[in-house]
Design a protein around this motif. Structure first.
Motif, PDB file in Angstrom:
ATOM      1  N   LEU A   1      19.881  34.921  42.117  1.00  0.00           N
ATOM      2  CA  LEU A   1      19.640  34.881  40.674  1.00  0.00           C
ATOM      3  C   LEU A   1      18.396  34.012  40.506  1.00  0.00           C
TER       4      LEU A   1
ATOM      5  N   ILE B   1      23.473  34.801  31.224  1.00  0.00           N
ATOM      6  CA  ILE B   1      23.261  33.538  31.939  1.00  0.00           C
ATOM      7  C   ILE B   1      21.876  32.978  31.619  1.00  0.00           C
TER       8      ILE B   1
ATOM      9  N   GLY C   1      28.209  39.523  33.343  1.00  0.00           N
ATOM     10  CA  GLY C   1      27.189  39.976  32.408  1.00  0.00           C
ATOM     11  C   GLY C   1      27.613  41.152  31.538  1.00  0.00           C
TER      12      GLY C   1
ATOM     13  N   ILE D   1      39.751  46.634  46.476  1.00  0.00           N
ATOM     14  CA  ILE D   1      39.472  45.232  46.128  1.00  0.00           C
ATOM     15  C   ILE D   1      40.732  44.470  46.530  1.00  0.00           C
ATOM     16  N   TYR D   2      40.541  43.484  47.443  1.00  0.00           N
ATOM     17  CA  TYR D   2      41.704  42.845  48.071  1.00  0.00           C
ATOM     18  C   TYR D   2      42.212  41.637  47.288  1.00  0.00           C
TER      19      TYR D   2
ATOM     20  N   GLU E   1      37.508  38.571  44.737  1.00  0.00           N
ATOM     21  CA  GLU E   1      38.202  38.211  45.986  1.00  0.00           C
ATOM     22  C   GLU E   1      38.051  36.701  46.261  1.00  0.00           C
TER      23      GLU E   1
ATOM     24  N   SER F   1      27.633  36.043  42.851  1.00  0.00           N
ATOM     25  CA  SER F   1      27.967  37.335  43.503  1.00  0.00           C
ATOM     26  C   SER F   1      27.609  38.444  42.525  1.00  0.00           C
ATOM     27  N   ILE F   2      26.310  38.754  42.505  1.00  0.00           N
ATOM     28  CA  ILE F   2      25.797  39.728  41.527  1.00  0.00           C
ATOM     29  C   ILE F   2      25.210  40.955  42.231  1.00  0.00           C
ATOM     30  N   GLY F   3      25.770  41.280  43.374  1.00  0.00           N
ATOM     31  CA  GLY F   3      25.297  42.446  44.112  1.00  0.00           C
ATOM     32  C   GLY F   3      24.475  42.028  45.325  1.00  0.00           C
ATOM     33  N   ARG F   4      24.059  43.032  46.102  1.00  0.00           N
ATOM     34  CA  ARG F   4      23.377  42.739  47.367  1.00  0.00           C
ATOM     35  C   ARG F   4      22.100  43.570  47.494  1.00  0.00           C
TER      36      ARG F   4
ATOM     37  N   LEU G   1      29.895  49.666  51.776  1.00  0.00           N
ATOM     38  CA  LEU G   1      31.231  49.496  52.344  1.00  0.00           C
ATOM     39  C   LEU G   1      31.145  49.667  53.856  1.00  0.00           C
TER      40      LEU G   1
ATOM     41  N   ARG H   1      22.208  39.016  46.628  1.00  0.00           N
ATOM     42  CA  ARG H   1      21.089  38.991  45.684  1.00  0.00           C
ATOM     43  C   ARG H   1      20.973  37.613  45.035  1.00  0.00           C
TER      44      ARG H   1
ATOM     45  N   ILE I   1      29.534  33.589  39.159  1.00  0.00           N
ATOM     46  CA  ILE I   1      28.732  34.501  38.334  1.00  0.00           C
ATOM     47  C   ILE I   1      28.837  35.886  38.945  1.00  0.00           C
ATOM     48  N   GLY I   2      29.367  36.831  38.149  1.00  0.00           N
ATOM     49  CA  GLY I   2      29.575  38.209  38.620  1.00  0.00           C
ATOM     50  C   GLY I   2      31.053  38.463  38.896  1.00  0.00           C
TER      51      GLY I   2
ATOM     52  N   LYS J   1      39.203  38.453  54.284  1.00  0.00           N
ATOM     53  CA  LYS J   1      40.608  38.873  54.346  1.00  0.00           C
ATOM     54  C   LYS J   1      41.475  37.814  55.024  1.00  0.00           C
TER      55      LYS J   1
HETATM   56  P1  NAI Z   1      29.328  43.938  42.755  1.00  0.00           P
HETATM   57  O1  NAI Z   1      28.298  44.958  42.485  1.00  0.00           O
HETATM   58  O2  NAI Z   1      30.675  44.341  43.172  1.00  0.00           O
HETATM   59  O3  NAI Z   1      29.513  43.032  41.459  1.00  0.00           O
HETATM   60  C1  NAI Z   1      28.461  42.326  40.881  1.00  0.00           C
HETATM   61  C2  NAI Z   1      28.859  41.947  39.465  1.00  0.00           C
HETATM   62  O4  NAI Z   1      27.902  41.040  38.974  1.00  0.00           O
HETATM   63  C3  NAI Z   1      28.880  43.138  38.520  1.00  0.00           C
HETATM   64  O5  NAI Z   1      30.067  43.129  37.776  1.00  0.00           O
HETATM   65  C4  NAI Z   1      27.640  42.931  37.672  1.00  0.00           C
HETATM   66  O6  NAI Z   1      27.779  43.448  36.367  1.00  0.00           O
HETATM   67  C5  NAI Z   1      27.550  41.424  37.667  1.00  0.00           C
HETATM   68  N1  NAI Z   1      26.201  40.911  37.411  1.00  0.00           N
HETATM   69  C6  NAI Z   1      25.036  41.366  37.915  1.00  0.00           C
HETATM   70  N2  NAI Z   1      24.011  40.607  37.473  1.00  0.00           N
HETATM   71  C7  NAI Z   1      24.549  39.648  36.688  1.00  0.00           C
HETATM   72  C8  NAI Z   1      24.012  38.560  35.959  1.00  0.00           C
HETATM   73  N3  NAI Z   1      22.699  38.314  35.937  1.00  0.00           N
HETATM   74  N4  NAI Z   1      24.862  37.778  35.249  1.00  0.00           N
HETATM   75  C9  NAI Z   1      26.190  38.005  35.256  1.00  0.00           C
HETATM   76  N5  NAI Z   1      26.755  39.029  35.928  1.00  0.00           N
HETATM   77  C10 NAI Z   1      25.951  39.829  36.644  1.00  0.00           C
HETATM   78  O7  NAI Z   1      28.638  42.951  43.805  1.00  0.00           O
HETATM   79  P2  NAI Z   1      29.246  41.797  44.707  1.00  0.00           P
HETATM   80  O8  NAI Z   1      30.542  41.313  44.196  1.00  0.00           O
HETATM   81  O9  NAI Z   1      28.120  40.858  44.897  1.00  0.00           O
HETATM   82  O10 NAI Z   1      29.520  42.540  46.051  1.00  0.00           O
HETATM   83  C11 NAI Z   1      28.482  43.285  46.678  1.00  0.00           C
HETATM   84  C12 NAI Z   1      29.025  44.475  47.363  1.00  0.00           C
HETATM   85  O11 NAI Z   1      29.667  44.086  48.563  1.00  0.00           O
HETATM   86  C13 NAI Z   1      30.100  45.228  46.599  1.00  0.00           C
HETATM   87  O12 NAI Z   1      29.568  46.097  45.651  1.00  0.00           O
HETATM   88  C14 NAI Z   1      30.767  45.976  47.698  1.00  0.00           C
HETATM   89  O13 NAI Z   1      30.019  47.118  47.975  1.00  0.00           O
HETATM   90  C15 NAI Z   1      30.697  45.008  48.851  1.00  0.00           C
HETATM   91  N6  NAI Z   1      31.975  44.325  48.972  1.00  0.00           N
HETATM   92  C16 NAI Z   1      33.083  45.077  49.245  1.00  0.00           C
HETATM   93  C17 NAI Z   1      34.313  44.491  49.334  1.00  0.00           C
HETATM   94  C18 NAI Z   1      35.491  45.347  49.573  1.00  0.00           C
HETATM   95  O14 NAI Z   1      35.321  46.483  49.958  1.00  0.00           O
HETATM   96  N7  NAI Z   1      36.701  44.853  49.367  1.00  0.00           N
HETATM   97  C19 NAI Z   1      34.499  43.050  49.193  1.00  0.00           C
HETATM   98  C20 NAI Z   1      33.270  42.352  48.857  1.00  0.00           C
HETATM   99  C21 NAI Z   1      32.065  42.987  48.785  1.00  0.00           C
END
Ligand code: NAI
Ligand code: FAD
Length: 477
Positions: free
Chosen positions: A162, A249, A216, A362-363, A199, A281-284, A331, A160, A191-192, A60
């Protein structure tokens, strides 16, 4: 040197779930310890977890700085403010972010002192169970052995990987590296297209990077209300984020100073793109390594999360788990609410977390925020609903701000008018959503919001107008 220390409650992990749980437990009169292993660059304790160190807070800070830079370059002109010689001082921007992080770390250490929480800097691991309770070894900067009848696991999550593209935090970046790029990359790959991708992609685009996002799934922000996601996609694309959906990918190859990603696009055509930096950034994934779970037999699910019931009880009596390491949204505020509820349950109170009213934000600019059900969820569940929307374009305050993109959308039960979901894409949606959260907690109807006096001119009038629109009687649109 190690010594024995007996506590009522030991919390492992000092992120928003853990440090808040520790403070609440201490407030309730328990002798409480919190163990956290995070160190800053100087090797000093840096409690606050992912959120404070490489998540919510630093992201932020950079979002704010980069937005100022973009406004100075593009938005000030229409206000009659001429800016010449605009220049980016990235080291200062990054230093400001680091200062804010440190203020938060120090703030938590102060709160521990104030509430008499004993803080241990190191890694906590279950070492066994005796009549005194669980034995927890602390190793790292400090070495100790603690015992407690109640243990709260709040060890959080990590980015996570890749397969075949391990984070080196120089060319291939997790969230940590994405918050500390020392020079603006010419071409940035992401990626993601999730929360982090959007953000962090926004931050670096605003300061001059050409940002390409490879997602994806074929749909953009699948968890967001479709109408809102569509609007956001249009706005982000207009800003210059290149969002490619439906990508598969393939190989990721590192050069000396760049990274090449091979992928199949949504038509199946093979593509190749080279970037100066690549954020993945494909999840955690939950953190349970080195926690000694095998020693005590703590149960994990097939994805590695600590198994808990609705009230955060694990498979072991007296052991609780909260936050990113358990099911549910990742969160900070969800982790905090669970932390408070668990401390209260240990005290025999009725701690409670309402999962139906946890807001998401989402900011980006504009921000996206929502609470409750999306329209597609209501359709899938066969719920009869009414919808009302109001665009910020028709809101006087938004016009004065020069920030008229987006809308507020209300979804209410067709019969009872109870609010089922509120979705916003627009200026400071993160703040506006609170009204909807409160309304839903009190089981309000859209008519309730429509009949409440909102200050003029304010963005919150768009919330009232969307509520009026549910009954097709918005006044300013
Ligand atoms: P995310 O779950 O938000 O997004 C991951 C994206 O990657 C998804 O759209 C998914 O379809 C895509 N994906 C997954 N595997 C893939 C692949 N092999 N190739 C291409 N795309 C792929 O996860 P992100 O952005 O890593 O964030 C993790 C978590 O952290 C969020 O879900 C949220 O809970 C938290 N977070 C919260 C924030 C907020 O509240 N403002 C800010 C940042 C993170
Ligand atoms: P964490 O914050 O991960 O804290 C866990 C702590 O435990 C860490 O300090 C870790 O080092 C420590 N630990 C782990 N194992 C051990 C051990 N064995 N012994 C001792 N210590 C240990 N959420 C929001 O709500 N709003 C946002 O704006 C937001 N922005 C984000 C931006 C980014 C880039 C990222 C990555 C995440 C963001 N999040 C946001 C998500 C938020 O950071 C997490 O949901 C939140 O931090 C989870 O809190 P937690 O206490 O469960 O875990």
């Amino acid at each position: 040197m190690s010594n024995e220390k007996q506590f009522d409650v030991v919390v492992i992990g000092g992120g928003p779930g853990g440090y808040i749980a520790a403070i609440r437990a201490a407030q309730l009169g328990f002798k409480t310890a919190c163990i956290d292993e995070w160190s800053n660059a100087a090797g000093k304790p840096a409690p606050g977890g992912t959120c404070t160190n490489v998540g919510c807070i630093p992201s932020k800070a950079l979002l704010q700085s980069s937005e100022h830079f973009e406004h100075a370059g593009h938005a000030f002109g229409e206000h009659g403010i001429k800016v010449s010689g605009l220049e980016l001082d990235l080291p200062t921007m990054l230093k400001r972010k680091d200062t804010i992080v440190k203020q938060n770390n120090d703030g938590i250490l102060f709160l521990f002192k104030k509430n008499k929480v004993s803080f241990f800097h190191g890694r906590g691991a279950f070492a066994g169970k005796t009549d005194e309770g669980y034995t927890i070894n602390v190793s790292g900067p400090t070495t100790d052995t603690l015992t407690a009848k109640n243990v709260i696991v709040a060890t959080g999550s990590n980015a996570r990987q890749l397969p075949g593209a391990e984070f080196d935090e120089k060319l291939i970046l997790s969230n940590a590296g994405a918050l500390a790029i020392e020079a603006v990359p010419g071409k940035l790959g992401v990626i993601g297209a999730g929360v982090i991708g959007l953000e962090m992609g926004s931050v670096w685009r605003r300061v001059g990077a050409e940002v390409t996002v490879l997602e994806g799934l074929p749909t953009f922000l699948g968890a967001v209300d479709e109408q809102i996601a569509k609007e956001a996609h249009k706005l982000f694309t207009k800003q210059g984020l290149r969002i490619n959906l439906g990508c598969k990918i393939g190989a990721i190859t590192k050069g000396e100073n760049d990274v090449t990603v091979e992928y199949a696009d949504s038509t199946g055509a093979e593509q190749k793109a080279t970037f100066d930096r690549l954020i993945i950034s494909i999840g955690r994934v939950p953190n349970t390594n080195g926690l000694g779970i095998e020693t005590v037999g703590l149960q994990l699910d097939e994805r590695g999360f600590v198994v808990v019931d609705d009230e955060c009880r694990t498979s072991l009596p007296g052991v609780w788990a909260v936050g990113d390491v358990v099911r549910g949204p990742m969160l900070a505020h969800k982790a905090e609410e669970e932390g408070v509820a668990v401390a209260e349950r240990i005290a025999g109170q009725h701690g409670h977390v309402n999962f139906n009213t946890i807001p998401w934000v989402i900011y980006t600019s504009p921000e996206i925020a929502w609470v409750g059900k999306t329209e597609q969820q209501l359709k899938a569940e066969g719920v009869a609903y009414k919808a009302g929307t109001f665009p910020f374009m028709a809101n006087g305050r938004a016009r004065a701000l020069g920030d008229t993109s987006g809308m507020v959308k209300f979804l209410a039960d067709a019969t009872t008018d109870e609010i089922l979901g509120v979705h916003i894409v627009g200026p400071v949606a993160s703040e506006l959503i609170s009204e909807a959260v409160v309304a839903m907690e009190f089981k309000a109807s859209s008519e309730d919001i429509a009949r409440i006096c909102h200050a003029h001119p304010s963005l919150s009038e768009a919330v009232k107008e969307a509520a009026l629109a549910v009954d097709k009687r918005s006044l300013n649109f």
